[in-house]
Design an enzyme around this catalytic site. Structure first.
Site, short mmCIF file in Angstrom:
data_model
loop_
_atom_site.label_atom_id
_atom_site.label_comp_id
_atom_site.label_asym_id
_atom_site.label_seq_id
_atom_site.Cartn_x
_atom_site.Cartn_y
_atom_site.Cartn_z
N LYS A 28 -29.42 -4.97 58.42
CA LYS A 28 -29.97 -6.22 57.87
C LYS A 28 -29.13 -6.71 56.69
O LYS A 28 -28.76 -7.88 56.62
CB LYS A 28 -31.42 -6.01 57.45
CG LYS A 28 -32.15 -7.27 57.04
CD LYS A 28 -33.64 -7.01 56.84
CE LYS A 28 -34.35 -6.82 58.14
NZ LYS A 28 -35.80 -6.71 58.02
N ARG A 98 -37.53 -5.65 51.73
CA ARG A 98 -37.52 -5.18 53.12
C ARG A 98 -36.56 -4.01 53.29
O ARG A 98 -35.56 -3.90 52.60
CB ARG A 98 -37.05 -6.30 54.06
CG ARG A 98 -38.02 -7.45 54.26
CD ARG A 98 -37.45 -8.41 55.29
NE ARG A 98 -38.41 -9.42 55.72
CZ ARG A 98 -38.54 -10.61 55.16
NH1 ARG A 98 -37.77 -10.95 54.15
NH2 ARG A 98 -39.43 -11.47 55.63
N GLY A 107 -39.90 -2.35 63.08
CA GLY A 107 -41.26 -2.03 62.66
C GLY A 107 -41.45 -0.63 62.12
O GLY A 107 -42.56 -0.22 61.80
N MET A 109 -40.12 0.84 59.33
CA MET A 109 -40.19 1.02 57.88
C MET A 109 -40.84 -0.19 57.24
O MET A 109 -41.26 -1.12 57.92
CB MET A 109 -38.79 1.33 57.35
CG MET A 109 -38.32 2.71 57.81
SD MET A 109 -36.62 3.04 57.36
CE MET A 109 -35.75 1.80 58.27
N ARG A 342 -29.84 -10.05 64.11
CA ARG A 342 -29.36 -8.74 64.56
C ARG A 342 -29.17 -8.83 66.07
O ARG A 342 -29.70 -9.73 66.72
CB ARG A 342 -30.36 -7.63 64.22
CG ARG A 342 -31.74 -7.82 64.82
CD ARG A 342 -32.71 -6.77 64.30
NE ARG A 342 -34.08 -7.11 64.67
CZ ARG A 342 -35.14 -6.76 63.98
NH1 ARG A 342 -35.02 -6.07 62.86
NH2 ARG A 342 -36.35 -7.08 64.38
N HIS A 461 -45.16 -6.08 68.06
CA HIS A 461 -44.59 -4.73 68.02
C HIS A 461 -44.56 -4.11 69.42
O HIS A 461 -43.55 -3.55 69.86
CB HIS A 461 -45.44 -3.86 67.07
CG HIS A 461 -44.99 -2.42 67.01
ND1 HIS A 461 -45.57 -1.45 67.78
CD2 HIS A 461 -44.01 -1.83 66.30
CE1 HIS A 461 -44.96 -0.30 67.53
NE2 HIS A 461 -44.01 -0.51 66.64
N SER A 769 -16.56 24.75 87.36
CA SER A 769 -17.64 23.80 87.09
C SER A 769 -18.57 24.47 86.09
O SER A 769 -19.12 25.55 86.37
CB SER A 769 -18.39 23.47 88.38
OG SER A 769 -19.45 22.57 88.08
N CYS A 836 -21.83 20.49 85.86
CA CYS A 836 -22.83 20.11 86.86
C CYS A 836 -24.25 20.41 86.39
O CYS A 836 -25.19 20.36 87.17
CB CYS A 836 -22.56 20.82 88.19
SG CYS A 836 -22.58 22.62 88.07
N TYR A 856 -14.41 15.60 85.70
CA TYR A 856 -15.60 14.88 86.16
C TYR A 856 -16.85 15.47 85.54
O TYR A 856 -16.85 16.58 85.01
CB TYR A 856 -15.71 14.91 87.70
CG TYR A 856 -15.98 16.29 88.26
CD1 TYR A 856 -17.30 16.77 88.38
CD2 TYR A 856 -14.95 17.14 88.67
CE1 TYR A 856 -17.56 18.04 88.88
CE2 TYR A 856 -15.20 18.40 89.16
CZ TYR A 856 -16.51 18.85 89.27
OH TYR A 856 -16.77 20.11 89.75
#
Length: 893
Positions: A28, A98, A107, A109, A342, A461, A769, A836, A856
Site C-alpha cells: 500500500k 492503515r 482484511g 490487519m 493494488r 470480505h 527419480s 515423483c 522433470y
C-alpha cells in the site's frame, strides 16, 4: 549521527518512495508513493516502514529511536499540504491509520479512520464544513473503530447501542439519524468505551495516533493474520508498514461517497469497470457489508463527471502497473480522490482471460503475462467442478444472492468457522453460512467447499477472500434469515438446519436445497492458448503419476510429457487379481509362487499395453512392486476364511502367513527392492509384462519408451542385483518375440543413503527419480501417517515453516536432492533426473527442482497444468534476476 529513516512522505505530486520499495513500505505504501509521483489525486500522508514494525516486536513493544520525531514531521508535512492542523478545532486535520504488508492480505490487519477528532475538534469540524451531522457521524465512527481496533472493545457492543437508538428513533438506516441523534450516539459510545476499558476516551490527538500505530503493529501477529500467512505460505516479511494519510470524507452528504472498483471484472475477466459504491458513506461501510452498495455503473448516472474521471484514472493505473487493479476511492463533495491501488485478486477464469486479453491489447508481452498475471493456484481453480445440469434444480432454489465467486459447491451447512474446520478434519464437506464473514473466519472459510452470506456485496470480505481462493461464494443473500442460536437459517417457509445439505452456484448466486451432481470443467479456449505460451518459456519437463490408461489419457489432455511414476501395486487390487496376488504370497514353494505369478502376468501386461498406447511416444517410468506383502492379505477373520475357501487351503495357513508377515515398522521392512531380491521371480514377472507389452505395441506401430524403476535402493549391490534380473529377463523376451525395444533401468532415490552414495549407484542406474514422500519421511524420521498429530502445532508455533510432505524441505531433504543429482551426474553425465513425490505439483518445490537442474517433475494429473506454469515462472524469474544483475553490474562499472 542521523537517526535511521523510518518515515517516507508522499503527496503534492511528490514521494520519497516508489513501487519497487514494497518490502520496506508495504504494498500500500509503495503504491501510494508511486501514485503521488505520477500525479494522481492522492491525499497526502506518510508511511512508517516494516523495519519499524519488526523493531517494535523485537524490543518489547518499543519504538526505535527517532521514530516519534519522524512521525511528528510527517504530520507537519500533511498539515502543510492540506492547509489544516492536527488537533486544531478552528481548522482541523483528521487522518486515517492503515496497515499494509509487502504482500496483500485483504482484511487481515487493522484500520482506524477519522483519527484526531475530540469534543472540541468535532465542533470545529461542524462549523468548518457547515455540516453538524457529518461531524458527529465521523466522531461516532472514530470511537467505534478506535475502541474495537486499538482497545479491543468489540464492535458488536457499539452496534447494539446503534441498533437500540435506531429503534428509539424509528429509523432503519444509519443515514436517517440526524445530528442530535448522532450527538446522543457519541455520548453512548463513550460510555461503552469507558465500561469496557475502565478509562475515559482519549482527547489528545497524538495519544490517539501513537496508540493506533501500535495497534497496527500488533495486528501483524493477530491470530487471523498469522493464519492467513500460513494458508498462503507468506513468509520472510519483516512486518506491516503503517500508512498515515489525510482523511477525505465520503460521508459529507449526497455529493460525497466511497467505493471499491476493479479495472476488469475479477470474476470473469471482462474488460469493464467493476465494483460498488455508497453515497454519503465511508470506506468501511462498503467492505463491512453493513449497507448494501450500488453497482459502480450507477455512478455514471449519479455523478457522471466523477465516473468519467474514475474510468480515465483506472486505465492510467492499469497501463502503469501492467496488471488489473483493485482501486479504493472517495468522493468528497464532487472531488475524486484515489486512496489505494493494488493488483486485484481474481478468479482462475478471470486471471487467464485477463492475461490473454492484455497480450492481445498490446498492454503486456507473453513473457510478462506468464510470469506475472496468472498464479499456479489460479489454474487449480479452473479444474474445479460445476453443476452437471443447471436447469434440473430450479424448483429447489431457496434463495438468490450476489454471484460473488464462481463455481459450484455442495456441502453440509455449518454456521461457525470453528465448526467448518472441525467437520473438514472429520472428512466432511461443508458450506459455511454466515450473516457476514470477518477476518477471524478465514480458517473456516478455507476449510469450506463454499461460502454463503446473508449480507454484504461483491467486494465484501467473503467475496474478496473466496475469489482469491477460487471458492464458490454467494454473498448478500437477503432471502435467508440466519439464527446462530438455533443453528438454522430460514428461506421463506424452508428451515435449513446445521448438517443439512445445500448446493450453491457462485456464478449465478443461487442457493439450492439438497445435493447437486458436480462435473469437471472442460479446458480450452483462453486456457489452452495461455498454456501454449507457458510451454514456450518452460525448460523443465512435466510428467504425471498415473497407474491406469484413464489417468494417462487425462494427463496427456493436461499436457503431461510422460509418466514419471506408474505404481504397479495399484494394479493388483481389483477383482481376480488380488486373489492371484494372495495365492502368490501364500505359496510355500517356488513353483507355486511362479504359477500364481503366471496368472498375474496377463493382467499386468494388459495394463501396460493400455498405458503405453495412451502415452504413445512419451517415456513411461514403471516402478516395480514397492509395498510390503502384508498389505495384500486380509486381516479380518471373516475375509481370511473366505480366502482359504477360494484357494482351497486351511484357514490356519492364511492366519500363519499373516502372522509371519507382520512387521514392527513395515515402512522400513520387507518392501521395495528387498522383495525383488528375496523373490526375484516377482521382478522377472513384472519385467516380462512390461517388455512383452512394449514389443507387441512396437510391432503394432506404436512408439514406446519404457523405463523400469527399482524402488527403495540404498546400496549399489541392490540395484546391480535387480538390473541383472531385468536384463536376463529382457533378453529372453526379445528372443521369444523376435524383436526388441530400447529401455532404461533406473532407481527411485528415497533412502538418504542412496542420495549420499549417488555416484556409486549411478554407475548402474541410468536414471534417478527422487521419491520425495519417502525421502522426507526417512530424512525427518516422521511417519506420514502419524505426523498429522503434531505437524499442525509445529507449523503454528514456527518449529517448521511448512508441512514438509506438501512443500519440499529445501534445507534438509532438498540438500539430499541436490547432492544426489550432482554426485550421480559426476559419474554418469547423461543421467536423467526427476522427482515423483507429491512435491512435483507444489509451485515452490517445482521452482527448487528447476534451480537444482532436474530434467522433470512428476505429479498427479490434475496438478500437471500447475506444474507447467510453476516451471515456466521459475525459468522466467531466474532470467529476470540475471538481467537485473547484469544491468546493476554495468551501472556500477
Amino acid at each position: 549521527m542521523n537517526a535511521k529513516k523510518y518515515v517516507y512522505r508522499f503527496g503534492g505530486g511528490q514521494a520519497e518512495g516508489n513501487k519497487d520499495m514494497r518490502d520496506l513500505l508495504g504494498g500500500k505504501g509503495a503504491n501510494l508513493a508511486e501514485m503521488s509521483a505520477i500525479g494522481l489525486p492522492v491525499p497526502p500522508g506518510f508511511t512508517i516502514t516494516t523495519e519499524a514494525c519488526a523493531y517494535y516486536h523485537e524490543h518489547g513493544d518499543r519504538w526505535p529511536e527517532g521514530l516519534e520525531e519522524q512521525v511528528r514531521e510527517g504530520i507537519r508535512h500533511i498539515e502543510q499540504l492540506m492547509g489544516a492542523r492536527f488537533g486544531d478545532p478552528e481548522n482541523p486535520l483528521l487522518v486515517s491509520v492503515r496497515s499494509g504488508a509487502a504482500i496483500s492480505m485483504p482484511g487481515m490487519m487493522d484500520t482506524v479512520l477519522n483519527l484526531g477528532i475530540n469534543d472540541q475538534v468535532v465542533e470545529g469540524l461542524a462549523r468548518r464544513t457547515n455540516n453538524e451531522r457529518f461531524a458527529y457521524d465521523a466522531y461516532r465512527r472514530f470511537i467505534d473503530m478506535f475502541g474495537d481496533v486499538v482497545m479491543g472493545v468489540k464492535h458488536d457492543y457499539f452496534e447494539e447501542v446503534l441498533d437500540a437508538l435506531k429503534k428509539e428513533k424509528g429509523v432503519k438506516e444509519d443515514t436517517e439519524l440526524d445530528a442530535e441523534a448522532l450527538k446522543e450516539l457519541v455520548r453512548r459510545y463513550k460510555e461503552v468505551y469507558r465500561q469496557h476499558t475502565g478509562s475515559l476516551f482519549p482527547e489528545d490527538p497524538y495519544e490517539q495516533l501513537y496508540k493506533a500505530i501500535n495497534a497496527v503493529f500488533k495486528s501483524w501477529n493477530s491470530e487471523r493474520a498469522v493464519k492467513y500467512r500460513q494458508i498462503h505460505k507468506i513468509r520472510g516479511l519483516l512486518g506491516t508498514a503503517v500508512n498515515v494519510q489525510a482523511m477525505v470524507f465520503g460521508n459529507m452528504g449526497e455529493r460525497s461517497g466511497t467505493g471499491v472498483c476493479f479495472t476488469r471484472n475479477p470474476a470473469t475477466g471482462e474488460k469493464e469497470l467493476y465494483g460498488e459504491f455508497l453515497i454519503n458513506a465511508q470506506g468501511e461501510d462498503v467492505v463491512a457489508g453493513i449497507r448494501t452498495p450500488k453497482s459502480i455503473s450507477e455512478l455514471k448516472q449519479i455523478m457522471p463527471e466523477v465516473y468519467e474521471e474514475l474510468l480515465r484514472l483506472a486505465e492510467l493505473l492499469e497501463r502503469h502497473y501492467k496488471n488489473m487493479q483493485d482501486i479504493e476511492f472517495t468522493v468528497q463533495e464532487g472531488k475524486l480522490f484515489i486512496l489505494q491501488t493494488r493488483n486485484g485478486k481474481r478468479t482462475g477464469v478471470a486471471a487467464v482471460k485477463i492475461a490473454v486479453d492484455m497480450v492481445d491489447e498490446g498492454l503486456v508481452d507473453k513473457k510478462t503475462a506468464v510470469r506475472d498475471l496468472v498464479e499456479p493456484a489460479h489454474l487449480d481453480q479452473l479444474l474445479h467442478p460445476r453443476f452437471k445440469d443447471e436447469t434440473a434444480y430450479k424448483d429447489r432454489v431457496i434463495g438468490r444472492g450476489l454471484p460473488a465467486s464462481p463455481g459450484a459447491a455442495v456441502g453440509q451447512v455449518v454456521f461457525t468457522a470453528e465448526d467448518a474446520e472441525a467437520w473438514k478434519a472429520q472428512g466432511k464437506r461443508v458450506i459455511l453460512v454466515r450473516v457476514e464473514t470477518s477476518p477471524e473466519d478465514v480458517g473456516g472459510m478455507h476449510a469450506a467447499e463454499g461460502i454463503l452470506t446473508s449480507r454484504g456485496g461483491m467486494t465484501s470480505h467473503a467475496a474478496v477472500v473466496a475469489r482469491g481462493w477460487g471458492k464458490p461464494c454467494v454473498a448478500g443473500c437477503g432471502d435467508i434469515v440466519i439464527d446462530y442460536k438455533t443453528k438454522t437459517f430460514r428461506a421463506g417457509d424452508v428451515v435449513v438446519k446445521e448438517g443439512d445439505w445445500i448446493s450453491i452456484n457462485g456464478s449465478t448466486g443461487e442457493v439450492i436445497l439438497g445435493k447437486e451432481e458436480l462435473v469437471e470443467p472442460s479446458l480450452s479456449g483462453d486456457f489452452a492458448r495461455f498454456m501454449e505460451w507457458v510451454d514456450e518459456f518452460r525448460t523443465l519437463g512435466v510428467r504425471t503419476n498415473a497407474d491406469t490408461p484413464q489417468d494417462a489419457r487425462k494427463s496427456v489432455e493436461f499436457g503431461a510429457e510422460g509418466i514419471g511414476l506408474c505404481r504397479t501395486e495399484h494394479m493388483f487390487f481389483e477383482g481376480d487379481r488380488i486373489l492371484a496376488m494372495r495365492e502368490m504370497i501364500l505359496a510355500s514353494t517356488l513353483e507355486e509362487r511362479k504359477a500364481a505369478l503366471a496368472k498375474l502376468l496377463p493382467y499386468q501386461k494388459e495394463d501396460f499395453r493400455g498405458i503405453f498406447r495412451e502415452m504413445a511416444g512419451k517415456p513411461v517410468t514403471i516402478r516395480l512392486l514397492d509395498p510390503p506383502l502384508h498389505e495384500f492379505l486380509p486381516h479380518d477373520e471373516k475375509e481370511q476364511e473366505e480366502l482359504a475357501r477360494a484357494l482351497n487351503i486351511p484357514v490356519e495357513t492364511v492366519r500363519a502367513k499373516v502372522e509371519a508377515l507382520k512387521e514392527f515398522n513395515p515402512m522400513l521392512g520387507h518392501r521395495g527392492c528387498r522383495l525383488g531380491i528375496t523373490y526375484p521371480e516377482i521382478t522377472e514377472m513384472q519385467t516380462r509384462a512390461i517388455l512383452e507389452a512394449a514389443v507387441e505395441l512396437k510391432q503394432e506401430g506404436v512408439e514406446v519408451h519404457p523405463e523400469i524403476m527399482v524402488p527403495l535402493v540404498g546400496t549399489r549391490e541392490e540395484i546391480e542385483h535387480q538390473r541383472r534380473v531385468i536384463e536376463e529377463t529382457a533378453e529372453k523376451v526379445f528372443q521369444e518375440k523376435g524383436d526388441r525395444v530400447d529401455y532404461l533401468v533406473g532407481t527411485m532415490i528415497e533412502v538418504p543413503r542412496a542420495a549420499l552414495l549417488a555416484d556409486q549407484i549411478a554407475e548402474v542406474a541410468e536414471f534417478f527419480s527422487f521419491g520425495t514422500n519417502d525421502l522426507t519421511q526417512l530424512t525427518f524420521g516422521y511417519s506420514r501417517d502419524d505426523a498429522g498429530k503434531f505437524l499442525p502445532y509445529y507449523i503454528e508455533n514456527k518449529i517448521l515453516k511448512d508441512d514438509p510432505f506438501q512443500t519440499l524441505d529445501q534445507e534438509g531433504v532438498g540438500q539430499l536432492v541436490r547432492m544426489g543429482t550432482e554426485r550421480g551426474r559426476a559419474t554418469r553425465p547423461s543421467l536423467k533426473v526427476g522427482i515423483c513425490g507429491e512435491h512435483g505439483g507444489d509451485p515452490a518445490s517445482v521452482a527448487f527442482c528447476y534451480e537444482v537442474g532436474l530434467d522433470y517433475v512428476s505429479c498427479s494429473p490434475f496438478r500437471v497444468p500447475i506444474a507447467r506454469l510453476a516451471a515456466a515462472q521459475a525459468h522466467l524469474r531466474a532470467e529476470a534476476r540475471k538481467e537485473k544483475e547484469v544491468a546493476e553490474a554495468e551501472a556500477a562499472s
